[in-house]
Design an enzyme around this catalytic site. Structure first.
Site, PDB file in Angstrom:
ATOM      1  CG  HIS A 199      -2.032   0.950   1.176  1.00 49.89           C
ATOM      2  ND1 HIS A 199      -1.843   2.298   1.255  1.00 49.89           N
ATOM      3  CD2 HIS A 199      -3.365   0.757   1.022  1.00 49.89           C
ATOM      4  CE1 HIS A 199      -3.027   2.900   1.158  1.00 49.89           C
ATOM      5  NE2 HIS A 199      -3.972   1.988   1.024  1.00 49.89           N
ATOM      6  NE  ARG A 237      -3.056   7.976  -1.758  1.00 49.65           N
ATOM      7  CZ  ARG A 237      -3.039   6.807  -2.372  1.00 49.65           C
ATOM      8  NH1 ARG A 237      -2.885   6.752  -3.656  1.00 49.65           N
ATOM      9  NH2 ARG A 237      -3.167   5.686  -1.683  1.00 49.65           N
TER      10      ARG A 237
END
Lengths: 600, 251, 264
Positions: free
Chosen positions: A238, A258
């Site tokens: 990740h 994000r």
């Protein structure tokens, strides 16, 4: 101490693992009217699913009416670099909306749109805002909902119980042998069908978002029982895990940061993702900051920000920035949401991120950027299953969730995991129950098999001298982190294999103090077997695949090779040794292939 | 930096006591890191539960210097170097070993809670709920089931006999989340008073104080439940609702 | 659901608690503050004098119920009440019963005095002193459920004290503002904030609704009162001080120890 007595429980269907997939499978099997046992290593409701943050991908079309299963299917396949089992990806995209709505009927409270439907958020690799979510604690909502729905379905739950080995009657599974963590006593589950829902393998790496439970139990159980594993080289790092302070290194920072407006920057203040847009995604990704900024408010007329490229791309980009000397002193980059979003918005949308940084790192994310770096998160590979029934290649064995392979190809999109758990968890429960109902014959269990296993498990108590299991695990994590990490080379992979071999020797010499009652040292010693097995599988498969694709990047073979795009690396155990083979991917039918052409 | 002395409870149901371990501090460490360090280097068999190490799963509940806390969210810089820090298991539940207790009481109570019963869906087969309908309940859904509120609640902590008749704060917010659900149709009022024993709570708010998720257990959960129970005694409310043509309670 | 129970006994820890912080400081403070208030208010109530310094009326004596009051609040009034031993019963006792009951049954004060006076428990993770605990499930504490009625009463008092505060602008020579006027207004505001941040108020004004989207007015009321309710403990203390200090101020002015300054 050498007491090899065991208790026996009998069920039609035994589900191993009580995260999202296991609970969903148990609920579905119970609904079929068979007797169901659910075994979990931790307490009920503590499984890894609680840590999922961002959301459940499902093309409900609540925010974007244009969204449908075909678009979701296409995104999933493209995210997985076309290595996915197409049928799994199709079923997943088709059934996910129903599974989410079903969860709502069972009491889940997703964030809402203005007209009272389930709100969906943007995530990497998804064409449309698609993730049903609850702030940044969607996994918690999901597991609680399943847990409280499940406790009224007549399922027998065996908490803090670890399955050590599957037992077979001829060519079919007939039960599982393990121990109670609380008492250290042995237990045997006799079952017609077994569903593996044990999650992943992340604990073989040093920097990981995974908990102690993720020791590859299900992968190893299946392998040892003769089932095939596929795609074991594909491990997802990740892109955003915490990096500082050292004790929290690896803890997940949700992609939702994000999705909700956060951007990645290096220490020079550059939004470096613009330099890392791959050819494959050029068409749909903004190539300048102005367009990316406009995308947040006008998604129809602008292309999406490269901050939301699939995870493999972002992780590699961050890695390159750090290697290039543009990272922070703690080997991370900056993730900034406070510039774009007001403090209230951040606290409302990302409450647990706010809390996590505030409490653990002393950072107020509404005022300063977060420091993040890649962390081992998920394994795309796993037990090879039939797409429709989730049946493994051994009779009576089923697998769903992270432990199953194929669904995500070479890289999983964020949000596709929770939907995977629900869609294939349900299918596993359903088909395991049907299998158990159809199965008429008697199951016989050889008791000598059980007794020798029990003696083997008790060995660490009686050995003299010996190794500290914690030290072996730490060495393994160091090895995998340094040699089988995000970027791999043949030389390092071979070195890793050598070290794993020597660790296997040491694991055979562990010694444990204390008794059998809740002894984590003993549990660790027993977990080492599966941990080392999956580490070896990952390394072997990574060595075999001489190309770079998704979650597998070879420095010595940096390009994607179309020939490899049609091949799965399959691992199976035969006569005690691991055997590798390259096998062709199932062929996608023409009408689905057309989905990829018309949009280009 | 000076060392910390960790005074950790070691024992099983037959007995036990505190044992001292010294540990070198490191930046950003939490109590759970220290326990892991002791486990890896000094006492392999030191029993403790944990999973996520990020305050999301609620496994590592313990009492640090007498206060119920998650070990993973208790930073060592809370203490002065050289301090002696006691780490004890949560004391309200039977001991299994060291820092691990048998919390099955909570799972038994969970099973008793009458589940959701939804009203029929909209004509299109789906449900509509507005954000303002669920804001209040979403707070309760943040619960990570660490059972610290159950541990600190003096009703069962100091009165073992009440475990039979009292569900504890965790299940009061569970009940509140069901009772306030905009689509629920079940009447739980008699369950809340008779089976869950809400009358035993004297709202001294320790549950709220220890909640690592900062859920306002007392103010937003328990007190509204007490108020809802009091509705049946209030003729003014009854009259007002008659006037508005509402039923006093959902059927 | 089967979970393995092996130990029925709790951890063998002999210390009654392991807290190292000064947990006793809070309950002691509460005892001192509430105790002082009780002593002062009882003393002030017994005085039955110096509660009116025109145009200011002490909140302890409002509304003044007796015909013999220095400042009767109503056109009518009750005859003086005499009780054995004590003699003339000060009207303050009748008046203070209203707000007193409101505070006595208040969810916040309950927390405070159960901890500090009852010691059940004195602090979190410190054991209860009482052995036979029944909470609020039995008589008389079950009557705490009637908090709402005392709230209805408390609202009446806010109305009357507001009227008193308006009258505090009316000096013998016409409109004016004195320090006492400000004192009385601050007191009314504190008391109103305390009264309207009450949990029962929040419930009655909207908290009982399940589907807020269908009742927008009640939702807004509930939402606003929830914000206020978060500060309920603070208002509880502020208003306790303000009411006592208002009485002190008016008493001192009335005795002549201090002079009320006119601002306008």
């Amino acid at each position: 101490m050498a007491n090899a007595d065991y208790e026996t429980h009998e069920h039609d269907v035994l589900v191993i693992g009580a995260g999202g997939a296991g609970l969903r499978a148990a609920i579905e099997a119970a609904a079929q009217g068979v007797s169901v046992g659910l075994v979990c290593k931790s307490l009920l409701g503590k499984a890894h699913t609680v840590m999922a943050e961002g959301g459940i991908a499902a093309s409900l079309g609540n925010v974007w009416p244009e969204d449908n299963w075909q678009v979701h299917f296409r995104d999933t396949m493209r995210g997985g670099k076309m290595l996915n089992n197409w049928r799994m990806a199709q079923l997943h995209a088709q059934e996910a909306p129903d599974r989410v709505l079903e969860l709502e009927r069972w009491g889940a409270l997703f964030d809402r749109t203005k007209d009272g439907r389930i709100l969906q958020r943007d995530f990497g690799g998804h064409r449309y805002a698609r993730l049903a979510h609850v702030g940044d604690r969607t996994g918690l909502e999901m597991i609680r909902t399943l847990q409280y729905h499940g406790i009224h379905q007549g399922i027998d739950v065996y908490m803090e119980c670890k399955v050590e080995r599957l037992l077979k009657d001829g060519d079919r599974v007939c039960g599982a042998f393990g121990y109670w963590r609380n008492t250290g006593k042995f237990v045997f589950f006799k079952a017609k069908a077994i569903v593996l829902a044990t999650g992943g393998v992340g604990k073989a790496w040093k920097v990981t978002s995974n908990s102690w439970e993720y020791t590859g139990d299900g992968h190893s159980l299946a392998l040892w029982a003769g089932a095939d594993l596929i795609d074991m080289e594909f491990v997802q790092f990740h892109p955003t895990g915490m990096v500082w302070p050292p004790s929290v290194r690896g803890i997940l920072v949700t992609e939702g940061v994000r999705g909700d407006g956060g951007t990645l920057k290096n220490t020079k203040g550059e939004r470096f993702m613009f330099n890392y847009i791959p050819e494959f995604f050029k068409g749909e990704t903004a190539d300048n900051e102005a367009e990316a900024d406009r995308w947040y408010t006008d998604k129809k007329n602008n292309r999406r920000t490269p901050d939301l490229l699939p995870r493999d791309e972002v992780a590699r980009a961050i890695n390159a920035e750090i290697k290039g000397g543009r990272g922070t002193p703690h080997d991370g980059v900056l993730l900034d949401i406070c510039t774009r979003r007001p403090a209230d918005y951040i606290r409302k949308r990302l409450p647990s991120m706010y809390h996590q940084f505030k409490e653990l790192a002393g950072v107020d994310i509404t005022k300063e950027p977060m420091e993040v770096g890649p962390t081992c998160h998920y394994i795309m590979g796993g037990v090879r299953v039939d797409a429709d029934t989730t049946a493994a290649t051994v009779k009576g064995l089923f697998a769903a969730g992270e432990v199953a392979g194929g669904m995500h190809g070479s890289n999983r999109l964020g949000g596709n995991s929770l939907s995977d758990l629900l869609v294939f968890g349900r299918r596993a429960g359903l088909y395991a129950a049907l299998y158990a109902k159809d199965f008429g014959g008697p199951l016989t269990v050889e008791s000598s098999q059980v007794e020798s296993l029990a003696r083997e498990m008790l060995a660490p108590f009686t050995r003299s001298g010996g190794e500290n299991p914690y030290a072996i695990q730490a060495d393994l994590q160091e090895t995998m982190q340094n040699l089988v990490g995000l970027i791999r080379t043949e030389h390092e992979l071979r070195e890793a294999l050598k070290r794993i071999e020597s660790l296997k020797h040491r694991a055979g010499r562990t010694h444990i103090d204390g008794g059998r009652t809740y002894n984590p040292g003993w549990h660790m010693a027993l977990d080492l077997a599966s941990l080392l097995t999956v580490a070896e599988c990952c390394t072997l498969a990574a060595l075999e695949r001489r190309e770079s694709r998704g979650g597998h990047t070879r420095d010595d073979h940096p390009y994607t090779d179309d020939a490899w795009g049609k091949i799965n690396v399959v691992i199976r155990q035969r006569q005690g040794a691991l055997a590798l083979s390259r096998e062709p991917l199932p062929e996608m039918p023409a009408e689905l292939r057309a989905l990829f052409q018309e949009r280009k | 930096m000076a060392q910390f002395t960790m005074r950790v409870f070691r024992g099983d149901p037959s007995g036990g006591g505190f044992q001292d371990y010294t540990v070198e501090p490191e930046e950003g460490m939490v109590v759970l890191d220290v326990i892991h360090r002791i486990q890896a280097t000094q006492a392999n068999d030191l029993a403790c539960r944990w999973n996520c190490k990020a305050g999301k799963c609620g496994s590592c509940s313990a009492e640090v210097n007498g206060k119920p806390r998650l070990m993973c969210m208790t930073r060592m810089d809370l203490f002065q170097p050289g301090d002696t820090i006691t780490v004890a298991p949560i004391r309200t539940f039977p001991l299994i070993r060291d820092l691990v207790t048998d919390v099955s009481y909570n799972y038994e109570k969970a099973k008793q809670v009458p589940p959701l019963r939804l009203k029929p869906p909209e004509p299109d087969g789906t449900y509509r709920m507005m954000q303002e309908d669920i804001d209040r309940i979403q707070e309760f859904h943040k619960c990570i089931e660490c059972f610290l509120c159950q541990d600190v609640c003096h009703v069962i902590r100091d009165h073992e006999d009440k475990k039979r008749v009292f569900s504890g704060p965790r299940f009061f917010i569970k009940l509140a989340s069901l009772d306030m659900h905009p689509l629920d149709t079940r009447d739980r009022s008699s369950f809340i008073t008779e089976n869950a024993g809400i009358g035993l709570c004297n709202i001294t708010k320790c549950c709220t104080e220890v909640c690592p998720e900062h859920i306002h257990i007392t103010d937003n959960g328990i007190i509204p439940l007490k108020e809802r129970a009091a509705d049946s005694l209030d003729p003014i409310v009854w009259l007002l609702r008659r006037f508005r043509g509402q039923k006093s309670r959902p059927a | 659901m089967s979970s393995r129970v092996i130990g029925q006994s709790r951890p063998a820890i002999t210390a009654s608690h392991l807290r190292t912080d000064p947990w006793w400081a809070l309950p002691i403070t509460v005892v001192i503050v509430i105790g002082s208030f009780l002593v002062y208010s009882t003393w002030a109530a017994f005085q039955n004098a110096h509660y009116f310094a025109p145009p200011y009326l002490s909140p302890f004596y409002s509304p003044c119920l007796y015909r013999s009051c220095l400042h009767p609040s109503f056109a009518f009034g009750l005859p003086d009440i005499h009780v054995p031993i004590i003699g003339l019963l000060s009207p303050a006792f009748l008046i203070l019963a209203g707000p007193g009951l409101f505070r006595l049954t208040c969810y916040y004060y309950r927390k405070a005095y159960y901890r500090s006076f009852w010691l059940a428990p004195p602090a979190c993770a410190v054991p209860d002193v009482k052995r036979n605990y029944t909470g609020e499930a039995k008589f008389p504490l079950i009557l705490q459920a009637f908090h709402r009625y005392t709230w209805y009463l408390a609202v009446l008092f806010i109305v009357m004290l507001t009227w008193d505060a308006i009258l505090a602008f009316r000096f013998p020579n016409g409109f004016g503002i004195g320090v006492g006027t400000l004192v009385m207004w601050i007191n009314v505001i504190c008391l109103a904030a305390y009264t309207f941040s009450c949990h029962s108020c929040r419930h009655v004004c909207g908290g009982y609704v399940n589907a807020f989207s269908k009742t927008p007015v009640r939702y807004r009321a509930w939402h606003f009162l929830t914000r206020l309710n978060e500060r309920h403990p603070m208002f509880a203390w502020l208003s306790l001080f303000s009411v006592a200090l208002t009485d002190v101020y008016i008493r001192l002015v009335s005795i002549g120890i201090i002079r009320d300054l006119r601002i306008i």
